[in-house]
Design an enzyme around this catalytic site. Structure first.
Site, PDB file in Angstrom:
ATOM      1  N   ARG A  91       0.811  -1.217   0.000  1.00  0.00           N
ATOM      2  CA  ARG A  91       0.000   0.000   0.000  1.00  0.00           C
ATOM      3  C   ARG A  91       0.850   1.277   0.000  1.00  0.00           C
ATOM      4  O   ARG A  91       0.288   2.387  -0.021  1.00  0.00           O
ATOM      5  CB  ARG A  91      -0.973   0.006   1.198  1.00  0.00           C
ATOM      6  CG  ARG A  91      -1.989  -1.129   1.157  1.00  0.00           C
ATOM      7  CD  ARG A  91      -3.170  -0.873   2.107  1.00  0.00           C
ATOM      8  NE  ARG A  91      -4.006   0.236   1.646  1.00  0.00           N
ATOM      9  CZ  ARG A  91      -5.031   0.719   2.335  1.00  0.00           C
ATOM     10  NH1 ARG A  91      -5.359   0.199   3.505  1.00  0.00           N
ATOM     11  NH2 ARG A  91      -5.745   1.738   1.862  1.00  0.00           N
ATOM     12  N   HIS A 165      -7.872  -2.213  12.374  1.00  0.00           N
ATOM     13  CA  HIS A 165      -7.883  -0.747  12.392  1.00  0.00           C
ATOM     14  C   HIS A 165      -8.928  -0.317  13.423  1.00  0.00           C
ATOM     15  O   HIS A 165      -9.974  -0.968  13.554  1.00  0.00           O
ATOM     16  CB  HIS A 165      -8.342  -0.179  11.033  1.00  0.00           C
ATOM     17  CG  HIS A 165      -7.266  -0.017  10.001  1.00  0.00           C
ATOM     18  ND1 HIS A 165      -7.492  -0.256   8.661  1.00  0.00           N
ATOM     19  CD2 HIS A 165      -5.979   0.401  10.098  1.00  0.00           C
ATOM     20  CE1 HIS A 165      -6.374   0.004   7.982  1.00  0.00           C
ATOM     21  NE2 HIS A 165      -5.451   0.389   8.828  1.00  0.00           N
ATOM     22  N   CYS A 259     -14.232   2.827   5.837  1.00  0.00           N
ATOM     23  CA  CYS A 259     -12.922   2.673   5.182  1.00  0.00           C
ATOM     24  C   CYS A 259     -12.892   3.407   3.849  1.00  0.00           C
ATOM     25  O   CYS A 259     -11.835   3.861   3.410  1.00  0.00           O
ATOM     26  CB  CYS A 259     -12.621   1.206   4.903  1.00  0.00           C
ATOM     27  SG  CYS A 259     -12.570   0.142   6.334  1.00  0.00           S
TER      28      CYS A 259
HETATM   29  N1  ARG Z   1      -7.243  -4.171   2.592  1.00  0.00           N
HETATM   30  C1  ARG Z   1      -7.079  -2.960   3.334  1.00  0.00           C
HETATM   31  C2  ARG Z   1      -5.980  -3.123   4.356  1.00  0.00           C
HETATM   32  O1  ARG Z   1      -5.883  -4.177   4.931  1.00  0.00           O
HETATM   33  C3  ARG Z   1      -8.366  -2.580   3.995  1.00  0.00           C
HETATM   34  C4  ARG Z   1      -8.303  -1.241   4.659  1.00  0.00           C
HETATM   35  C5  ARG Z   1      -9.573  -0.894   5.364  1.00  0.00           C
HETATM   36  N2  ARG Z   1      -9.552   0.431   5.818  1.00  0.00           N
HETATM   37  C6  ARG Z   1      -9.947   0.854   7.020  1.00  0.00           C
HETATM   38  N3  ARG Z   1     -10.008   2.133   7.240  1.00  0.00           N
HETATM   39  N4  ARG Z   1     -10.239   0.023   7.997  1.00  0.00           N
HETATM   40  O2  ARG Z   1      -5.198  -2.234   4.612  1.00  0.00           O
END
Ligand code: ARG
Length: 271
Positions: A91, A165, A259
């Protein structure tokens, strides 16, 4: 309860996929319907527009399938934008894309010194910044957040990898109230939450597992996954209006409505 109209940033899931696994929800062998993901996301965007919110969009970048999760693009409060630093290399390139957007939009920029995944882990609740740690955002970044934004930062220790998160385990409903899943937090953090929010709504594991806590509230209307029926009933009992949305495709990446949504908070003059 008064609703406030909000300025929000979203990113169309044009390149959405589950190509890697950085949380327990992601299984790269599960088929993903990218066209359905786009339709579900458009419905979320329409829901915000119908509520009178302003939705701005950042251009999606090919090869960044998680860029749809705009909450992780930054933390924007009082006209200041703190850029992000992702834990996972997959990311990493999202961070400069979001940073450039904030800069072009005229926000005062700050750069993170440690891992910091933006509003995924940093939530403004009244006069406090609730800051998650344990999986993604580094504890060391909490001190920097306090210095930059000038709000007291309260560290929230996350303990269940499915709720990696803060915004998967806790929703800010208004200036005084939150909803959360107690089991997602360490005993000490649970005690802090009880002290700060004695009237909080406690969600069940079943609600949390459908990402019911990954909700967006304007103080009056709460947009949350349609599958979180018990939580929606509890919120209606408290006087909130609930609006269910289906983001089943995005859940395959471990994401929900919050998200996909980053709140852009202006300076004091034009909140
Ligand atoms: N696939 C992403 C990750 O694992 C999902 C992020 C979800 N975002 C959030 N604000 N909870 O980073």
């Amino acid at each position: 309860m008064d609703a406030t109209s909000q300025r929000l940033l979203m990113c169309r899931p044009t390149y959405f996929a589950v190509d890697y696994a950085i949380n327990p929800w992601m299984d790269p062998t599960t088929p993903v319907d990218a066209a359905l993901a786009v339709r579900q996301w458009e419905q979320l965007r329409q829901t915000y527009r119908d509520l009178g919110h302003t939705v701005e969009e950042i251009t999606p970048v090919p090869g960044l399938p998680d860029m749809v999760f705009a909450a992780n693009g930054g933390t924007v409060i009082d006209g200041k934008a703190m850029a992000v630093q992702f834990r996972d290399p997959q990311r990493a390139d999202e961070a400069p894309a979001y940073r450039a957007w904030f800069e072009a939009a005229g926000f005062e920029m700050y750069d993170p010194k440690h891992v910091n995944e933006g509003e995924g882990d940093i939530l403004l609740a009244g006069d406090h910044l609730l800051a998650g740690t344990g999986f993604r955002t580094a504890h060391a970044s909490h001190a920097q957040l306090q210095e930059v934004f000038g709000y007291p930062v309260i560290t929230m220790q996350l303990v269940d990898p499915r709720f990696y998160h803060l915004d998967t385990a806790l929703t800010v409903l208004d200036e005084r109230t939150v909803a959360y899943l107690p089991e997602a937090f360490s005993p000490g953090s649970q005690a802090v939450l009880r002290r700060l929010f004695p009237d909080a709504v406690h969600a069940t594991m079943a609600d949390a597992e459908v990402f019911g806590l990954n909700a967006v509230s304007d103080g009056r209307h709460v947009v949350l996954p349609v599958q979180a029926t018990d939580l929606a009933a509890k919120l209606r009992d408290r006087g909130y209006q609930t609006i269910g949305v289906d983001l089943s495709e995005l859940l395959k990446a471990g994401g929900g409505p919050k998200c996909c949504t980053l709140r852009l908070r202006q300076g004091k003059a034009s909140k």
